[in-house]
Design a protein around this motif. Structure first.
Motif, PDB file in Angstrom:
ATOM      1  N   TYR A 122      25.677  17.159  41.601  1.00 34.48           N
ATOM      2  CA  TYR A 122      25.851  16.041  40.664  1.00 34.48           C
ATOM      3  C   TYR A 122      25.190  16.375  39.329  1.00 34.48           C
ATOM      4  O   TYR A 122      25.756  16.135  38.258  1.00 34.48           O
ATOM      5  CB  TYR A 122      25.261  14.781  41.274  1.00 34.48           C
ATOM      6  CG  TYR A 122      25.577  13.510  40.518  1.00 34.48           C
ATOM      7  CD1 TYR A 122      26.889  13.153  40.234  1.00 34.48           C
ATOM      8  CD2 TYR A 122      24.568  12.635  40.121  1.00 34.48           C
ATOM      9  CE1 TYR A 122      27.183  11.976  39.555  1.00 34.48           C
ATOM     10  CE2 TYR A 122      24.844  11.458  39.449  1.00 34.48           C
ATOM     11  CZ  TYR A 122      26.155  11.140  39.162  1.00 34.48           C
ATOM     12  OH  TYR A 122      26.447   9.969  38.494  1.00 34.48           O
ATOM     13  N   LYS A 163      26.936  16.836  35.553  1.00 32.34           N
ATOM     14  CA  LYS A 163      26.435  16.158  34.350  1.00 32.34           C
ATOM     15  C   LYS A 163      26.052  17.171  33.260  1.00 32.34           C
ATOM     16  O   LYS A 163      26.310  16.942  32.069  1.00 32.34           O
ATOM     17  CB  LYS A 163      25.229  15.291  34.712  1.00 32.34           C
ATOM     18  CG  LYS A 163      25.582  13.990  35.420  1.00 32.34           C
ATOM     19  CD  LYS A 163      24.338  13.129  35.576  1.00 32.34           C
ATOM     20  CE  LYS A 163      24.690  11.691  35.923  1.00 32.34           C
ATOM     21  NZ  LYS A 163      23.487  10.837  36.009  1.00 32.34           N
ATOM     22  N   THR A 223      34.074  13.684  39.849  1.00 34.59           N
ATOM     23  CA  THR A 223      32.880  13.183  39.154  1.00 34.59           C
ATOM     24  C   THR A 223      33.148  12.993  37.664  1.00 34.59           C
ATOM     25  O   THR A 223      32.755  11.979  37.076  1.00 34.59           O
ATOM     26  CB  THR A 223      31.705  14.156  39.362  1.00 34.59           C
ATOM     27  OG1 THR A 223      31.450  14.289  40.759  1.00 34.59           O
ATOM     28  CG2 THR A 223      30.450  13.646  38.683  1.00 34.59           C
ATOM     29  N   LEU A 277      32.716   9.557  35.394  1.00 32.82           N
ATOM     30  CA  LEU A 277      31.622   9.479  34.417  1.00 32.82           C
ATOM     31  C   LEU A 277      32.101   9.492  32.967  1.00 32.82           C
ATOM     32  O   LEU A 277      31.433   8.935  32.086  1.00 32.82           O
ATOM     33  CB  LEU A 277      30.666  10.664  34.617  1.00 32.82           C
ATOM     34  CG  LEU A 277      29.823  10.696  35.896  1.00 32.82           C
ATOM     35  CD1 LEU A 277      28.969  11.962  35.914  1.00 32.82           C
ATOM     36  CD2 LEU A 277      28.933   9.467  36.001  1.00 32.82           C
ATOM     37  N   LEU A 295      26.476   4.312  32.333  1.00 32.02           N
ATOM     38  CA  LEU A 295      26.319   3.722  33.660  1.00 32.02           C
ATOM     39  C   LEU A 295      24.949   3.078  33.846  1.00 32.02           C
ATOM     40  O   LEU A 295      23.934   3.601  33.358  1.00 32.02           O
ATOM     41  CB  LEU A 295      26.505   4.793  34.749  1.00 32.02           C
ATOM     42  CG  LEU A 295      27.941   5.089  35.199  1.00 32.02           C
ATOM     43  CD1 LEU A 295      28.795   5.600  34.068  1.00 32.02           C
ATOM     44  CD2 LEU A 295      27.928   6.083  36.351  1.00 32.02           C
ATOM     45  N   GLU A 331      25.457   1.768  39.099  1.00 34.68           N
ATOM     46  CA  GLU A 331      26.732   2.478  38.937  1.00 34.68           C
ATOM     47  C   GLU A 331      26.548   3.982  39.112  1.00 34.68           C
ATOM     48  O   GLU A 331      27.390   4.663  39.704  1.00 34.68           O
ATOM     49  CB  GLU A 331      27.324   2.164  37.560  1.00 34.68           C
ATOM     50  CG  GLU A 331      27.834   0.731  37.430  1.00 34.68           C
ATOM     51  CD  GLU A 331      28.159   0.369  35.996  1.00 34.68           C
ATOM     52  OE1 GLU A 331      29.020  -0.516  35.797  1.00 34.68           O
ATOM     53  OE2 GLU A 331      27.568   0.962  35.062  1.00 34.68           O
ATOM     54  N   ASP A 332      25.434   4.512  38.582  1.00 39.52           N
ATOM     55  CA  ASP A 332      25.144   5.939  38.742  1.00 39.52           C
ATOM     56  C   ASP A 332      24.967   6.280  40.222  1.00 39.52           C
ATOM     57  O   ASP A 332      25.451   7.318  40.694  1.00 39.52           O
ATOM     58  CB  ASP A 332      23.883   6.305  37.958  1.00 39.52           C
ATOM     59  CG  ASP A 332      23.637   7.805  37.933  1.00 39.52           C
ATOM     60  OD1 ASP A 332      24.390   8.518  37.243  1.00 39.52           O
ATOM     61  OD2 ASP A 332      22.699   8.264  38.617  1.00 39.52           O
ATOM     62  N   HIS A 333      24.284   5.423  40.959  1.00 45.42           N
ATOM     63  CA  HIS A 333      24.088   5.612  42.400  1.00 45.42           C
ATOM     64  C   HIS A 333      25.446   5.652  43.109  1.00 45.42           C
ATOM     65  O   HIS A 333      25.686   6.511  43.972  1.00 45.42           O
ATOM     66  CB  HIS A 333      23.235   4.466  42.960  1.00 45.42           C
ATOM     67  CG  HIS A 333      23.075   4.483  44.446  1.00 45.42           C
ATOM     68  ND1 HIS A 333      21.978   5.045  45.067  1.00 45.42           N
ATOM     69  CD2 HIS A 333      23.877   4.012  45.450  1.00 45.42           C
ATOM     70  CE1 HIS A 333      22.124   4.918  46.384  1.00 45.42           C
ATOM     71  NE2 HIS A 333      23.259   4.293  46.633  1.00 45.42           N
ATOM     72  N   LYS A 359      27.293   8.968  42.262  1.00 44.35           N
ATOM     73  CA  LYS A 359      26.614  10.091  42.918  1.00 44.35           C
ATOM     74  C   LYS A 359      26.926  10.140  44.406  1.00 44.35           C
ATOM     75  O   LYS A 359      27.276  11.198  44.957  1.00 44.35           O
ATOM     76  CB  LYS A 359      25.103   9.963  42.692  1.00 44.35           C
ATOM     77  CG  LYS A 359      24.258  10.983  43.437  1.00 44.35           C
ATOM     78  CD  LYS A 359      22.777  10.715  43.165  1.00 44.35           C
ATOM     79  CE  LYS A 359      21.876  11.592  43.993  1.00 44.35           C
ATOM     80  NZ  LYS A 359      20.438  11.309  43.731  1.00 44.35           N
TER      81      LYS A 359
END
Length: 510
Positions: A256, A260, A273, A277, A282, A286-288, A291
């Motif tokens: 992850y 990024k 991903t 993104l 996020l 939302e990031d959780h 991921k």
């Protein structure tokens, strides 16, 4: 695995007595009877009846003895085993709002950390968001088509690896599955050998397969054991869980972060991903979700297709007539001058049926636990809220009332013949049921099909001959959550000089 020490027996008896006393005080009369099942012991119920080696076989015997729904009770936990496709679809599909929860699993879910992954999520809003992510990006063959070139290119690389080192077949399959899923999940291109992310996935999935079966550890029945310190006698499961959790967290975080970092540098390749993104700011929640959605795809796709494709090679070793029919079809449609592609799929019905039969003959996931969100009465039987529901997918795919001669590998069962309808498509059950059906089913199906078509186009697969003796592989599958064929030997050789040339052609890049 489940080891009953003196300390565990003490916990077990005390818990059993507690459950018994609570039931005597608080339990009301049930509105209907439970389904039949093995007779349990006083206080502890059916704790000794729960199978830990190839449980699907024991469950199938219960089905023969007790009918489509069997019931056991382990320390107050009601467990219902379903051995009928009809009953399973009536419950898990038609009443999906009641039967789409997942049980809280103390060992693999809570202690090992898999509660964050899609397969373990409780029924609710977070599950809906995960599934929405999957459906938008890989939820149909049409949506997945953008990744078809990746599948074709990596499978061509697989052919080259098999040609060079055919004795390392299983390793090549695993490496290719990892390459495909990492590229689609994170835009990561694997190294030729010893790739760190592939190795990480292999370690995590091996741990998951060995330690995730519900009931193999007593903590699944006595959650209070989770509070016992790791150094306490009999608490070795805590060390196992910690090691598994550390591996899983690394598997979620490392690729992850790579994705990024690639985005920040402006060089990210198209991926699951990236699509989730790109252009978004996020929140932590939302990031959780992004991921753990990505690692759910990564983990779910890196092992299931490995088992199925390895089983394809086993089936071709054992059933040469099937192999020849599929090769004749590919030769007639595709010809000798190129490899098959997804564009040929609709024109290769026998090869399509062969890939279906791989999914039926090799049951990758023999069962997938569901849980009830409320009380239900089904066919006159009482199913309380919080019950564990286990569909015996293995038996459904081997039920002689559904499939003629189920141990035989026979793709022709999926064609209408002599006035008989085609037998049931295994994809209606092998990917699960209801709102817990595998959201990566189209990706798995595509990987199996392209591996089948390309391998048959260029290779002859047969039994190995050692010291003048033909070696017939044994059909035997492991007992893990994801079941794998027992390792076997086979001979893999190019079908012709033209086939050899196709394999040796330079592989394109995406």
């Amino acid at each position: 695995m489940l080891t009953i020490t003196n300390v565990t027996w003490l916990y077990l008896c005390l818990a059993g007595i507690g459950v018994y006393l609570v039931k005597q005080v608080f339990t009301e009369n049930n509105p209907a009877p439970y389904p039949p099942g093995p007779l349990g012991l006083p206080l502890v119920g059916n704790v000794q009846d729960i199978p830990h080696v190839k449980p699907w076989l024991t469950f199938a015997e219960w089905g023969k003895k007790y009918g489509p729904i069997s019931h056991v009770n382990v320390l107050g936990q009601h467990i219902f085993v379903l051995n009928s496709l009809k009953t399973t679809m009536e419950m898990l599909d038609k009443k999906s709002t009641v039967y789409s929860d997942r049980p809280v699993v103390p060992m693999s879910g809570e202690l090992m950390g898999y509660k964050h992954t899609l397969g373990y999520l409780r029924y609710g809003e977070r599950l809906r968001l995960y599934r929405k992510n999957f459906h938008r990006i890989i939820g149909s063959r049409a949506a997945l088509a953008v990744y078809n070139p990746i599948e074709e290119i990596e499978t061509h690389r697989f052919l080259k690896c098999v040609l060079a080192k055919p004795d390392q077949l299983q390793g090549h399959i695993r490496h290719t599955a990892g390459a495909i899923i990492l590229r689609i999940s994170y835009g990561y291109e694997v190294k030729e050998e010893n790739d760190p992310f592939v190795f990480l996935a292999e370690r995590a999935l091996d741990q998951f397969s060995r330690f995730s079966i519900t009931g193999d550890f007593m903590v699944d029945f006595l959650p209070c054991l989770a509070k016992v310190p790791e150094w306490f006698p009999g608490a070795g499961f805590k060390r196992i869980a910690r090691e598994c959790r550390e591996t899983l967290e690394e598997m979620a975080a490392a690729p992850y972060k790579f994705a990024k970092d690639q985005m920040a540098a402006g060089i990210a390749l198209k991926s699951f991903t990236l699509d989730l993104l790109d252009g978004r700011t996020l929140s932590a929640e939302e990031d959780h979700i992004v991921k753990w959605s990505a690692v759910s795809l990564y983990g779910g796709g890196a092992d299931t297709s490995v088992s199925a494709i390895y089983s394809f090679f086993l089936a071709m070793t054992l059933f040469p007539d099937v192999q020849k029919k599929a090769q004749a079809e590919i030769d007639a449609v595709v010809g000798p001058d190129r490899l098959p592609s997804f564009a040929d799929r609709a024109s290769l019905p026998y090869t399509e049926a062969l890939a279906k039969e791989v999914l039926r003959w090799n049951v990758v996931v023999a069962s997938a636990d569901h849980s009830t969100t409320e009380d239900d009465i089904h066919n006159g039987y009482y199913i309380p809220k919080g019950s564990l529901i286990i569909p015996n997918i293995w038996f459904m795919l081997n039920d002689p009332q559904t499939y003629a001669n189920p141990s035989e590998f026979n793709p022709e069962r999926f064609f209408a013949k002599d006035g008989k309808e085609p037998e049931t498509d295994p994809r209606t059950m092998c990917f699960g049921f209801g709102r817990r059906i595998c959201p990566g089913q189209h990706l798995a199906d595509a990987s199996i099909w392209i591996s089948t078509a390309m391998s048959l186009a260029v290779f002859d697969i047969s039994k190995v001959v050692e010291n003048g003796v033909e070696i017939t592989p044994e059909v035997d599958h492991s007992s893990g959550f994801i079941s794998h064929p027992k390792p076997f030997k086979c001979s893999i050789k190019p079908r012709s000089d033209k086939a050899l040339g196709l394999v040796q052609q330079d592989v394109k890049h995406c």
